[in-house]
Write a protein that holds these residues in place. Structure first.
Motif, PDB file in Angstrom:
ATOM      1  N   GLN A  38      -1.318   1.779   1.391  1.00  0.00           N
ATOM      2  CA  GLN A  38      -2.013   2.608   2.379  1.00  0.00           C
ATOM      3  C   GLN A  38      -2.277   1.775   3.617  1.00  0.00           C
ATOM      4  O   GLN A  38      -3.010   0.781   3.563  1.00  0.00           O
ATOM      5  N   ALA A  39      -1.678   2.191   4.705  1.00  0.00           N
ATOM      6  CA  ALA A  39      -1.884   1.534   5.990  1.00  0.00           C
ATOM      7  C   ALA A  39      -3.059   2.208   6.703  1.00  0.00           C
ATOM      8  O   ALA A  39      -3.381   3.370   6.420  1.00  0.00           O
ATOM      9  N   PRO A  40      -3.698   1.523   7.632  1.00  0.00           N
ATOM     10  CA  PRO A  40      -4.833   2.111   8.350  1.00  0.00           C
ATOM     11  C   PRO A  40      -4.475   3.434   9.014  1.00  0.00           C
ATOM     12  O   PRO A  40      -3.458   3.532   9.694  1.00  0.00           O
ATOM     13  N   GLY A  41      -5.276   4.451   8.769  1.00  0.00           N
ATOM     14  CA  GLY A  41      -5.053   5.748   9.378  1.00  0.00           C
ATOM     15  C   GLY A  41      -3.947   6.571   8.758  1.00  0.00           C
ATOM     16  O   GLY A  41      -3.613   7.647   9.265  1.00  0.00           O
ATOM     17  N   LYS A  42      -3.383   6.076   7.661  1.00  0.00           N
ATOM     18  CA  LYS A  42      -2.287   6.801   7.016  1.00  0.00           C
ATOM     19  C   LYS A  42      -2.631   7.126   5.571  1.00  0.00           C
ATOM     20  O   LYS A  42      -3.525   6.518   4.980  1.00  0.00           O
ATOM     21  N   GLN A  43      -1.891   8.057   5.002  1.00  0.00           N
ATOM     22  CA  GLN A  43      -2.092   8.410   3.608  1.00  0.00           C
ATOM     23  C   GLN A  43      -1.449   7.370   2.703  1.00  0.00           C
ATOM     24  O   GLN A  43      -0.509   6.672   3.094  1.00  0.00           O
ATOM     25  N   ARG A  44      -1.966   7.296   1.491  1.00  0.00           N
ATOM     26  CA  ARG A  44      -1.371   6.402   0.502  1.00  0.00           C
ATOM     27  C   ARG A  44       0.029   6.915   0.166  1.00  0.00           C
ATOM     28  O   ARG A  44       0.243   8.116  -0.020  1.00  0.00           O
ATOM     29  N   GLU A  45       0.977   5.977   0.076  1.00  0.00           N
ATOM     30  CA  GLU A  45       2.357   6.369  -0.179  1.00  0.00           C
ATOM     31  C   GLU A  45       2.952   5.545  -1.307  1.00  0.00           C
ATOM     32  O   GLU A  45       2.567   4.413  -1.551  1.00  0.00           O
ATOM     33  N   LEU A  46       3.938   6.144  -1.962  1.00  0.00           N
ATOM     34  CA  LEU A  46       4.640   5.462  -3.037  1.00  0.00           C
ATOM     35  C   LEU A  46       5.520   4.361  -2.466  1.00  0.00           C
ATOM     36  O   LEU A  46       6.194   4.564  -1.453  1.00  0.00           O
ATOM     37  N   VAL A  47       5.510   3.221  -3.118  1.00  0.00           N
ATOM     38  CA  VAL A  47       6.396   2.116  -2.732  1.00  0.00           C
ATOM     39  C   VAL A  47       7.513   1.974  -3.761  1.00  0.00           C
ATOM     40  O   VAL A  47       8.694   1.982  -3.423  1.00  0.00           O
ATOM     41  N   ALA A  48       7.130   1.838  -5.026  1.00  0.00           N
ATOM     42  CA  ALA A  48       8.120   1.652  -6.081  1.00  0.00           C
ATOM     43  C   ALA A  48       7.486   2.026  -7.409  1.00  0.00           C
ATOM     44  O   ALA A  48       6.303   1.756  -7.634  1.00  0.00           O
ATOM     45  N   THR A  49       8.277   2.624  -8.279  1.00  0.00           N
ATOM     46  CA  THR A  49       7.768   2.978  -9.599  1.00  0.00           C
ATOM     47  C   THR A  49       8.857   2.806 -10.653  1.00  0.00           C
ATOM     48  O   THR A  49      10.054   2.794 -10.337  1.00  0.00           O
ATOM     49  N   PHE A  50       8.402   2.668 -11.883  1.00  0.00           N
ATOM     50  CA  PHE A  50       9.286   2.835 -13.025  1.00  0.00           C
ATOM     51  C   PHE A  50       9.239   4.308 -13.375  1.00  0.00           C
ATOM     52  O   PHE A  50       8.163   4.894 -13.487  1.00  0.00           O
ATOM     53  N   THR A  51      10.379   4.909 -13.596  1.00  0.00           N
ATOM     54  CA  THR A  51      10.421   6.347 -13.809  1.00  0.00           C
ATOM     55  C   THR A  51      10.095   6.740 -15.243  1.00  0.00           C
ATOM     56  O   THR A  51       9.829   7.875 -15.514  1.00  0.00           O
ATOM     57  N   SER A  52      10.099   5.798 -16.144  1.00  0.00           N
ATOM     58  CA  SER A  52       9.732   6.096 -17.520  1.00  0.00           C
ATOM     59  C   SER A  52       9.145   4.825 -18.099  1.00  0.00           C
ATOM     60  O   SER A  52       8.605   4.009 -17.368  1.00  0.00           O
ATOM     61  N   ARG A  53       9.236   4.612 -19.379  1.00  0.00           N
ATOM     62  CA  ARG A  53       8.648   3.412 -19.991  1.00  0.00           C
ATOM     63  C   ARG A  53       9.495   2.182 -19.645  1.00  0.00           C
ATOM     64  O   ARG A  53      10.177   1.618 -20.489  1.00  0.00           O
ATOM     65  N   GLY A  54       9.378   1.776 -18.346  1.00  0.00           N
ATOM     66  CA  GLY A  54      10.122   0.594 -17.925  1.00  0.00           C
ATOM     67  C   GLY A  54      11.612   0.829 -17.842  1.00  0.00           C
ATOM     68  O   GLY A  54      12.394  -0.103 -17.884  1.00  0.00           O
ATOM     69  N   GLY A  55      11.997   2.096 -17.700  1.00  0.00           N
ATOM     70  CA  GLY A  55      13.404   2.407 -17.602  1.00  0.00           C
ATOM     71  C   GLY A  55      13.909   2.226 -16.187  1.00  0.00           C
ATOM     72  O   GLY A  55      13.803   1.165 -15.612  1.00  0.00           O
ATOM     73  N   SER A  56      14.441   3.277 -15.598  1.00  0.00           N
ATOM     74  CA  SER A  56      14.975   3.171 -14.251  1.00  0.00           C
ATOM     75  C   SER A  56      13.847   3.082 -13.229  1.00  0.00           C
ATOM     76  O   SER A  56      12.689   3.387 -13.525  1.00  0.00           O
ATOM     77  N   THR A  57      14.195   2.629 -12.040  1.00  0.00           N
ATOM     78  CA  THR A  57      13.214   2.426 -10.979  1.00  0.00           C
ATOM     79  C   THR A  57      13.462   3.378  -9.812  1.00  0.00           C
ATOM     80  O   THR A  57      14.551   3.911  -9.654  1.00  0.00           O
ATOM     81  N   ASN A  58      12.417   3.551  -9.031  1.00  0.00           N
ATOM     82  CA  ASN A  58      12.499   4.423  -7.871  1.00  0.00           C
ATOM     83  C   ASN A  58      11.804   3.725  -6.708  1.00  0.00           C
ATOM     84  O   ASN A  58      10.710   3.178  -6.889  1.00  0.00           O
ATOM     85  N   TYR A  59      12.425   3.717  -5.544  1.00  0.00           N
ATOM     86  CA  TYR A  59      11.873   3.035  -4.379  1.00  0.00           C
ATOM     87  C   TYR A  59      11.791   3.969  -3.185  1.00  0.00           C
ATOM     88  O   TYR A  59      12.640   4.846  -3.001  1.00  0.00           O
ATOM     89  N   ALA A  60      10.790   3.750  -2.368  1.00  0.00           N
ATOM     90  CA  ALA A  60      10.736   4.417  -1.084  1.00  0.00           C
ATOM     91  C   ALA A  60      11.914   3.947  -0.240  1.00  0.00           C
ATOM     92  O   ALA A  60      12.320   2.772  -0.315  1.00  0.00           O
ATOM     93  N   ASP A  61      12.456   4.843   0.569  1.00  0.00           N
ATOM     94  CA  ASP A  61      13.618   4.480   1.386  1.00  0.00           C
ATOM     95  C   ASP A  61      13.312   3.283   2.281  1.00  0.00           C
ATOM     96  O   ASP A  61      14.188   2.456   2.549  1.00  0.00           O
TER      97      ASP A  61
END
Length: 120
Positions: A38-61
């Motif tokens: 979360q940057a100042p004045g902005k909404q919290r945004e996704l950066v990176a996640t595991f899509t399941s139990r440590g399986g595949s990953t997902n990243y913000a563009d």
């Protein structure tokens, strides 16, 4: 259950940082893990996640090819390796985990946040 983050700081553009998020407490299993910012004045945004139990990953563009999410299951710790940092990456970074505390109950937890500041 507690999530404790570390590794933030001040770095010049082009530099690197590695964030850590250690989970402790009564943990049956960790089912979802991710980093948000979360940057100042902005909404919290996704950066990176595991899509399941440590399986595949997902990243913000905006971070693809520069950031890498990883985990050490034995240590209940998640990491975010950030390379090629840019001033626009400046934000408070939060870890988020879905933790099963017993056979029937799962809760969502947030870390306390760690400041990352990238100077130009």
């Amino acid at each position: 259950v507690q999530l404790v983050e570390s590794g933030g700081g001040l770095v010049q553009a082009g530099g690197s940082l590695r964030l850590s998020c250690a989970a402790s407490g009564s943990i049956f299993s960790i089912n979802a893990m991710g980093w948000y910012r979360q940057a100042p004045g902005k909404q919290r945004e996704l950066v990176a996640t595991f899509t399941s139990r440590g399986g595949s990953t997902n990243y913000a563009d905006s971070v693809k090819g520069r950031f890498t999410i990883s985990r050490d299951n034995a240590k209940n710790t998640m990491y975010l390796q950030m390379n090629g940092l840019k001033p626009e990456d400046t934000a408070v970074y939060y870890c988020n985990e879905g933790i099963q505390v017993s056979a029937n109950y799962e809760y969502n937890y947030w870390g306390q946040g760690t400041q990352v500041t990238v100077s130009s």
